[in-house]
Structure formats: structure tokens, C-alpha cells
Design a protein around this motif. Structure first.
Motif, mmCIF file in Angstrom:
data_model
loop_
_atom_site.group_PDB
_atom_site.id
_atom_site.type_symbol
_atom_site.label_atom_id
_atom_site.label_comp_id
_atom_site.label_asym_id
_atom_site.label_seq_id
_atom_site.Cartn_x
_atom_site.Cartn_y
_atom_site.Cartn_z
ATOM 1 N N SER A 176 39.525 -29.611 -37.135
ATOM 2 C CA SER A 176 40.343 -30.637 -36.834
ATOM 3 C C SER A 176 40.333 -30.937 -35.083
ATOM 4 C CB SER A 176 41.660 -31.110 -37.507
ATOM 5 O OG SER A 176 42.460 -29.822 -37.239
ATOM 6 N N PHE B 167 38.979 -19.735 -47.335
ATOM 7 C CA PHE B 167 38.033 -20.103 -46.509
ATOM 8 C C PHE B 167 38.370 -19.332 -45.201
ATOM 9 C CE2 PHE B 167 40.587 -23.775 -45.889
ATOM 10 C CZ PHE B 167 40.718 -23.742 -44.152
ATOM 11 N N MET B 168 39.497 -19.396 -44.709
ATOM 12 C CA MET B 168 39.622 -18.645 -43.351
ATOM 13 C C MET B 168 39.326 -17.401 -43.117
ATOM 14 S SD MET B 168 43.439 -20.577 -42.418
ATOM 15 C CE MET B 168 43.370 -22.416 -42.361
ATOM 16 N N HIS C 231 48.029 -18.394 -39.731
ATOM 17 C CA HIS C 231 47.711 -19.776 -39.510
ATOM 18 C C HIS C 231 49.144 -20.460 -39.547
ATOM 19 C CE1 HIS C 231 46.787 -24.216 -40.452
ATOM 20 N NE2 HIS C 231 45.701 -23.954 -39.778
ATOM 21 N N SER D 194 45.113 -32.460 -34.653
ATOM 22 C CA SER D 194 45.037 -31.116 -35.197
ATOM 23 C C SER D 194 46.576 -30.439 -35.308
ATOM 24 C CB SER D 194 44.125 -30.189 -34.808
ATOM 25 O OG SER D 194 44.663 -29.525 -33.424
ATOM 26 N N ASN E 173 37.199 -26.026 -43.652
ATOM 27 C CA ASN E 173 37.867 -25.980 -44.826
ATOM 28 C C ASN E 173 36.615 -26.181 -46.047
ATOM 29 O OD1 ASN E 173 39.813 -26.419 -42.728
ATOM 30 N ND2 ASN E 173 41.265 -27.388 -44.138
ATOM 31 N N HIS F 148 48.427 -33.490 -47.501
ATOM 32 C CA HIS F 148 48.157 -34.855 -46.619
ATOM 33 C C HIS F 148 47.958 -36.118 -47.014
ATOM 34 C CE1 HIS F 148 47.695 -31.420 -43.726
ATOM 35 N NE2 HIS F 148 48.204 -32.163 -43.042
ATOM 36 N N SER G 278 42.876 -23.899 -37.048
ATOM 37 C CA SER G 278 41.684 -23.143 -37.775
ATOM 38 C C SER G 278 40.683 -22.536 -36.857
ATOM 39 C CB SER G 278 41.008 -24.165 -38.703
ATOM 40 O OG SER G 278 41.849 -24.506 -39.677
HETATM 41 P P1 13P Z 1 43.857 -27.072 -38.719
HETATM 42 O O1 13P Z 1 44.317 -25.950 -38.738
HETATM 43 O O2 13P Z 1 42.600 -27.460 -38.156
HETATM 44 O O3 13P Z 1 44.823 -28.207 -37.761
HETATM 45 O O4 13P Z 1 43.822 -27.665 -40.223
HETATM 46 C C1 13P Z 1 44.925 -27.604 -41.096
HETATM 47 C C2 13P Z 1 44.511 -27.081 -42.195
HETATM 48 O O5 13P Z 1 44.832 -28.239 -43.350
HETATM 49 C C3 13P Z 1 44.423 -26.075 -42.599
HETATM 50 O O6 13P Z 1 43.963 -25.725 -43.961
#
Ligand code: 13P
Ligand code: SF4
Length: 367
Positions: free
Chosen positions: A161, A85-86, A45, A271, A142, A232, A62
Motif C-alpha cells: 500500500s 504471507f509476510m 507489523h 498505508s 497480501n 477494512h 508490509s
Molecule cells: P500495510 O502494512 O501495507 O499498510 O498493509 C496493511 C495490512 O493490511 C497488512 O496486512
């Protein structure tokens, strides 16, 4: 298992990995990758550390990582550089002959932990009682596999996202209302962008099992689960005001996991993939304050020396759970495979996977 329980887990990695030199670890990872060839696949990621991402066979947000996992039916071992979770999503979307490994089991996600199945199962009958059969559940990827299964079983889908707008628009063609889990901010920002007013959105509080809304409940179109991302949430209207005052020519770009107020005050929101592409396509000399995870912001600073890039919050830390995956843990997971041992395998029970896959496939069909 939630982040706190994960953090308390014993780290099984032998101590020697902590004292090995970076050069030696890198050489060993390279050699194992070479030896395994296509039998091994390492997705990473965008929020992963550079020391790890340099070895990723595919990098992405994601959505992209879910797509590559679904497509790859050749790799025997998928060593996932991301969070729990991924890796669960990858396990659900890959075949039984493929094994998904998370190099450090303590790499959880505090947002995913903000919705557990017992809470959702308490909320659902109350919402059904209030609104009848008019609600479609959607969950941000997530979230735990159990939440995805709940959503899949009730006709809903996952969103990321990158595709949240498409998915919310689709959901509202299926039912009058949506129940958006677990990130209230992504849900609110997306619905607002689609023209739904804040006064048509309610918040479900899982700690009090109650709906937070003032007005006639019949007006509610979106029910937002009261969850958020602890990374965030560190970008605030105050941090934006400070940048506007001190560096008025900076463009501000944020991830939609930031609050609605922050997204409204920013110039752009999207995203991680959107942020990366926007910066890549921006003209040399342009100036950017970025509101997202610090490993990604630092990488963008390095990759674009022709642009002035800073974090929207100068005191920002990286996502601590993403950072659990480091070079020593990656090497340990790979060397274990070389020795015929699988450490930290992620397996979603088939009773959960069969419903969760429906939610994921509904998303992938629209993505
Ligand atoms: P994205 O990868 O969908 O931008 O999400 C960010 C995130 O917080 C992944 O944990
Ligand atoms: Fe979870 Fe936020 Fe970290 Fe992403 S950045 S893994 S949503 S805590």
C-alpha cells in the motif's frame, strides 16, 4: 492453506504458557533475546498487539518489513510477528542459512485467501483470449507465495500500500492493461488516483469465472480481482457520515484497503506508515478519526495524548488473525529455539520461491 484450514490446525503450544504471568513471560523473552543477540531477529507489523510489538527489533508496514528482511543476512532465526504471507515473503527474501518462524500457524490473512492459484490459472487464459498479450499481473503482497510466483513468472511485480501508485504507473509502461490481485479496493483506489476512470476498470469474479463490466471491453485498463480485507470493509460511508454529523471538526484518515467510496469521502488515505506519519506530524489539539486496524489505532491514541484520536468505527475489532500472535506464542517459539527445536517454520518451496522472488525484486527495485 487458507485461514479456515489454518484456524482448524491444532495449536501445538503447551498449556503452561497460558497460565504463566505476563511479567514472567516478558522476563523470559527479554533473557532469550539477550542470549541470542544478532542471531535472532524479530520483525513486527504495525497491526500486532502491544504485548508483542514491544519486543520487535524492527516495526513497519508490509513494505518496510520486506525491505528489512531482504537486508538482514546475519540473523539465523527470524521470528516473524505478523501474518503468514509476510513470513513467506521473509523466507523468500532471506538466505538458505536463515529460518523464518511464525509463532502461531493460525495467523493467516482472509484477503490473501481470496485468490488461490487454481482460480488465477482459470482466469488467465480467459483474459488472454479476451485481451491478447496486453496484460501485466500485479499482486498486493497480501497474497500467497504461489500467487506471487504466478505474477513473477508472467513479468509482473508485487506492490504494497506504500508503493502501489509507483508500481501501477510502472506496470502501465510495460503493458496496456493490468490485472490487480487480490484486493479490488487497493487496486481501484490506486488506479483512480492515477487518473484511470472507474469506467475503465472491470472486476474479475473468481467464483463465477467471469468479468463484471458493462460496456466495450476494449476500454478496460485495469482488471480488479474481487477480493477485499474483512477488517477494512467495516469502515463504511455510513460511519463517515456519522462522524461528519457528530464531530464535524475531525479529520478522517483511512487505509486504501477501504472501499473507493470511503476513500473518496475521507480527507486522507494511505498505508499504515502514511497514517502513522500523518498523525505524528499533525499539530497538538488536532482531531482524527482513523479507518484502520484497531491495535494500531489504540497505539496511536496512547502515543499522542495531545491529539484527539478515535476509530472511524467505534465497534471495530482488531484483525483476528494478526492477533493470533500473542506473548505466550512468541515465548513458546523463542524457548523452543533455546532448546534447539524449531516450531512453526515457514518454508516456501524453491520451485515457487524462484518465481515469487522475481515479483518481489521488481517491486524492491522500484521502492
Ligand atoms: P500495510 O502494512 O501495507 O499498510 O498493509 C496493511 C495490512 O493490511 C497488512 O496486512
Ligand atoms: Fe489480512 Fe486485512 Fe488482517 Fe491485513 S488487516 S492481515 S489484509 S485480514
Amino acid at each position: 492453506m487458507n485461514v479456515l484450514e489454518m484456524m482448524k490446525q491444532h495449536d501445538d503450544m503447551p498449556q503452561d504458557y497460558k497460565t504463566m504471568s505476563v511479567g514472567e513471560m516478558e522476563a523470559r523473552v527479554r533473557a532469550i533475546k539477550e542470549k541470542f543477540g544478532e542471531r535472532l531477529f524479530i520483525p513486527g507489523h504495525h497491526y500486532q498487539k502491544d504485548e508483542v510489538i514491544q519486543f520487535a527489533d524492527a516495526t513497519g508496514d508490509s513494505l518496510q518489513l520486506a525491505q528489512v528482511a531482504a537486508k538482514n543476512d546475519r540473523a539465523e532465526y527470524i521470528v516473524f510477528c505478523g501474518v503468514h504471507f509476510m513470513a513467506e515473503t521473509a523466507d523468500i527474501l532471506t538466505g538458505d542459512h536463515q529460518k523464518v518462524i511464525l509463532p502461531d500457524m493460525r495467523a493467516g490473512c482472509s484477503m490473501a485467501d481470496m485468490a488461490d492459484l487454481a482460480q488465477v490459472e482459470r482466469a488467465w487464459p480467459i483474459l488472454q483470449e479476451l485481451f491478447g498479450d496486453t496484460i501485466l499481473p500485479l499482486t498486493y503482497v497480501n497474497s500467497t507465495a504461489a500467487i506471487k510466483a504466478f505474477v513473477g513468472c508472467h513479468g509482473g511485480a508485487t506492490v504494497t500500500s506504500s508503493n502501489a501508485e509507483k508500481m501501477v504507473a510502472w506496470a502501465l509502461t510495460q503493458k496496456e492493461r493490468i490485472f490487480f490481485l487480490p484486493d479490488q479496493h487497493l487496486g481501484r483506489n490506486t488506479a483512480y488516483k492515477l487518473g484511470i476512470g472507474l469506467d475503465e476498470m472491470a472486476v474479475w469474479n473468481p467464483l463465477t469465472d467471469s468479468l463484471e463490466y458493462k460496456g466495450d471491453v476494449k476500454r478496460i485498463k485495469v482488471i480488479l480481482w474481487k477480493g477485499h480485507c474483512s477488517v477494512h470493509e467495516n469502515f463504511t460511508v455510513k460511519t463517515i457520515e456519522y462522524i461528519r454529523q457528530t464531530k464535524p471538526d475531525m479529520n478522517i484518515i483511512v487505509h486504501p484497503e477501504c472501499s473507493w467510496e470511503v476513500v473518496q469521502q475521507s480527507d486522507y488515505a494511505g498505508s499504515t506508515k502514511y497514517i502513522i506519519e500523518t498523525i505524528r506530524n499533525a499539530p497538538a489539539g488536532s482531531k482524527w478519526a482513523i479507518g484502520t486496524e484497531m491495535n494500531l489505532v489504540n497505539r496511536l491514541i496512547q502515543q499522542h495524548p495531545d491529539k484527539e484520536i478515535i476509530s472511524l468505527n467505534p465497534y471495530m475489532c482488531p484483525c483476528l488473525t494478526m492477533n493470533r500472535i500473542d506473548l505466550p506464542h512468541l515465548l513458546w517459539a523463542l524457548e523452543s529455539l533455546e532448546q534447539g527445536k524449531i516450531v512453526n517454520q515457514i518454508t516456501v518451496p524453491s520451485s515457487i520461491a524462484k518465481d515469487a522472488v522475481q515479483a518481489l525484486e521488481r517491486m524492491l527495485a522500484h521502492a
